[in-house]
Design a protein around this motif. Structure first.
Motif, mmCIF file in Angstrom:
data_model
loop_
_atom_site.group_PDB
_atom_site.id
_atom_site.type_symbol
_atom_site.label_atom_id
_atom_site.label_comp_id
_atom_site.label_asym_id
_atom_site.label_seq_id
_atom_site.Cartn_x
_atom_site.Cartn_y
_atom_site.Cartn_z
ATOM 1 N N PHE A 1 -1.978 -3.034 11.923
ATOM 2 C CA PHE A 1 -0.596 -2.874 12.371
ATOM 3 C C PHE A 1 -0.316 -3.676 13.635
ATOM 4 O O PHE A 1 -1.217 -3.927 14.439
ATOM 5 N N ALA B 1 -1.529 4.996 9.956
ATOM 6 C CA ALA B 1 -2.876 4.443 10.011
ATOM 7 C C ALA B 1 -3.841 5.323 9.225
ATOM 8 O O ALA B 1 -4.666 4.832 8.448
ATOM 9 N N ARG C 1 -5.446 3.260 -1.772
ATOM 10 C CA ARG C 1 -5.391 2.778 -0.388
ATOM 11 C C ARG C 1 -6.770 2.495 0.195
ATOM 12 O O ARG C 1 -6.892 1.737 1.159
ATOM 13 N N ARG D 1 -3.128 7.479 6.782
ATOM 14 C CA ARG D 1 -2.836 7.413 5.349
ATOM 15 C C ARG D 1 -3.307 6.097 4.763
ATOM 16 O O ARG D 1 -3.797 6.041 3.643
ATOM 17 N N SER D 2 -3.158 5.004 5.511
ATOM 18 C CA SER D 2 -3.544 3.713 4.948
ATOM 19 C C SER D 2 -5.062 3.560 4.871
ATOM 20 O O SER D 2 -5.565 2.663 4.210
ATOM 21 N N LEU D 3 -5.806 4.463 5.521
ATOM 22 C CA LEU D 3 -7.262 4.476 5.345
ATOM 23 C C LEU D 3 -7.662 5.342 4.153
ATOM 24 O O LEU D 3 -8.849 5.585 3.925
ATOM 25 N N ASN E 1 0.831 -1.216 0.000
ATOM 26 C CA ASN E 1 0.000 0.000 0.000
ATOM 27 C C ASN E 1 0.862 1.262 0.000
ATOM 28 O O ASN E 1 0.405 2.347 0.353
#
Lengths: 265, 263
Positions: free
Chosen positions: A100, B161, A93, B163-165, A65
């Protein structure tokens, strides 16, 4: 813990995307962490990445990602080239959920808000719709009754399940798990793994970096063993874990499966 | 005769307390109470200061401080983000600004904006604008460093977190990072307000009309008009404490709260 993990069949229509990595290289200065990785994950497939720490498996996952920018090679997610220079990385994304090791829940938001914030700000869903989706996903991970709790009022395992619900609330087509149980107390690991097991049954494409060999053997369609930035061995879970062909894989598994073994060589 | 460590410590503390009491007594004896009474504690003659020292002086001090803080906070946030930017030009500009305004006396900034800038550009500024800009620009430099530290104290995983959403960088900053950073910087930010409250007294270098007086100017004016010596300044000083001590208590409260929620 008496939370019941719910596997409601209504959530069982996942639109899954495949992943294709070709010639992936990544260096930090002169330290080459990924040395040309090729890996394909079919839609709906569950692939576990195993290997010693420092083998590059987390970096590989983070390249999917683009939390890490690969130096060379291409990443395709659901037929759409993530490494293309003109790609809208934020749009890509949205399709890729990430979980995590350290949960990374937003501490200033409660569990429900953690699951709604990106829905309303990124997907532009109404608050009512976002709340409904978030509640359904918290129910799905067995935490619907704790929706108003803040992260610091939840155990590690509960936080990780909220983090999974947060990712699922974006309706991803692919889920990345970066050692999701490594920071957990042993008694909460099971709840997280059982949520992941249900997700796999529902047909989600999953790429999982893990040290849980039992989980890999039971859930993974395929296991990939990495060491020193390359894929050393890959195959069915049964084959790689129970009957590895490469010496490095055998050595790694011997240490992991028998932690009391002390290597004096 | 040998003493234990506890006994030695007790004797040492008693000696220190004794020295302190003797020093205070000497100071009291050496003071010319008659003169001091007439020129500093002369409360009989300050009646005319009231109620305007509240209605004008205290009010203006609060208004100037508030306006300066709003400019300082907005400017400081912008500078902090520039300082953390990946684009070098932004970092250089922010660093230059911060070092410059932290390095020169605030008094000079007031003079520059009160006299220099109006002369240079042929504009005449309202005093309120001058105070807002001068106080704000100095405050921005200090607040920028405080905010930068706060932004950097938010764990890196929070940005990842967000950014990954699928959140763009600016959205992640606005919705996830900045709210957490503000919680961290609330105590030092409250201390900035205390400093600003006191710096607002520098307005005295500008030409003011009576309705624009803040506490210090009001006090100085009282010295020349009331014949009560320095007593008006004593009153002004006490009113600063009325503002700053509660702020100080507030900062301490924020501190203990954030210490409690940290795990």
């Amino acid at each position: 813990m008496n939370d019941v993990v719910n596997s409601s069949p209504k959530a069982a229509h996942v639109r899954a995307a495949g992943v294709s990595l070709t010639g992936l290289r990544k260096s930090y200065g002169s330290n080459e962490v990924l040395k040309g990785i090729n890996l394909d994950v079919a839609p709906g497939e569950v692939v576990c990445l195993i290997g010693p720490s420092g083998s590059g498996k987390s970096t590989l996952l983070r390249c999917v990602n683009l939390l890490e920018q690969p130096n060379e090679g291409t990443v395709h997610v659901g037929g759409f080239e993530a490494t293309h220079p003109d790609v809208d990385i934020d749009r890509m994304r949205r399709k890729v959920g990430m979980v995590f090791q350290q949960f990374n829940l937003f501490p200033h938001l409660n569990a429900l808000q953690n699951c709604t914030v990106a829905q309303t700000k990124v997907l532009k869903r109404s608050q009512a719709e976002a709340d409904q989706v978030a509640q359904a996903n918290l129910d799905r991970v067995g935490l619907g009754h704790l929706a108003d709790r803040y992260p610091d009022q939840l155990s590690g395992g509960q936080q990780q399940r909220v983090a999974i619900a947060r990712a699922l609330s974006m309706d991803p087509e692919l889920m990345l798990f970066d050692e999701p149980t490594s920071a957990l107390d042993p008694e909460t690991v099971g709840d997280v793994l059982s949520v992941m097991r249900n997700l796999a049954k529902e047909g989600m494409t999953m790429l999982v970096v893990t040290h849980e060999m039992g989980f890999a053997r039971e859930v993974a369609d395929r296991v990939v063993f990495m060491d020193g930035g390359v894929v050393v061995e890959e195959g069915s879970a049964e084959q790689v874990i129970s009957a590895p062909t490469q010496d490095r894989t055998k050595e790694f598994l011997r240490r992991v499966l028998d932690p009391t073994h002390i290597d004096l060589s | 005769m040998a003493m234990t460590a506890t006994q030695r410590a007790r004797v040492s503390l008693n000696v220190q307390a004794g020295i302190f009491i003797v020093a205070v007594a000497a100071l009291i004896l050496a003071t010319d109470w008659e003169t001091i009474g007439a020129s500093v504690f002369n409360f009989g003659k300050i009646g005319p200061m009231f109620p305007d020292i509240f209605l004008v002086g205290l009010t203006n001090t609060l208004v100037y401080t508030f306006l300066g803080f709003i400019v300082g906070l907005s400017g400081g946030l912008l500078l902090a983000l520039m300082k953390l930017s990946t684009f070098p030009l932004y970092r250089w500009i922010a660093t230059g600004y911060i070092e410059f305004f932290r390095g020169i006396p605030a008094l000079l900034v007031f003079i520059a904006f009160g006299y220099g800038v109006p002369l240079a550009f042929g504009v005449s500024w309202n005093v309120t604008v001058v105070v807002m800009v001068s106080l704000g620009m100095v405050a921005a430099a200090y607040i920028a460093e405080t905010l930068r530290a706060g932004l950097q104290a938010v764990p890196k995983g929070q940005l990842e977190a967000a950014r990954s959403l699928g959140m763009p960088q600016w959205r992640a900053m606005v919705t996830i990072i900045i709210p957490q950073a503000f919680k961290i910087v609330l105590p030092p930010l409250t201390n900035e307000v205390i400093l600003l409250t006191k710096d607002s007294s520098l307005i005295y270098v500008l030409g003011l009309t009576a309705s624009q007086f803040e506490l210090t100017k009001f006090g100085r004016d009282g010295i020349s008009s009331l014949g009560a010596g320095l007593t008006p300044l004593l009153v002004a000083g006490a009113l600063y404490l009325v503002i700053t001590i509660p702020l100080s208590l507030l900062a301490r409260k924020f501190e203990s709260r954030s210490a409690r929620t940290k795990r």
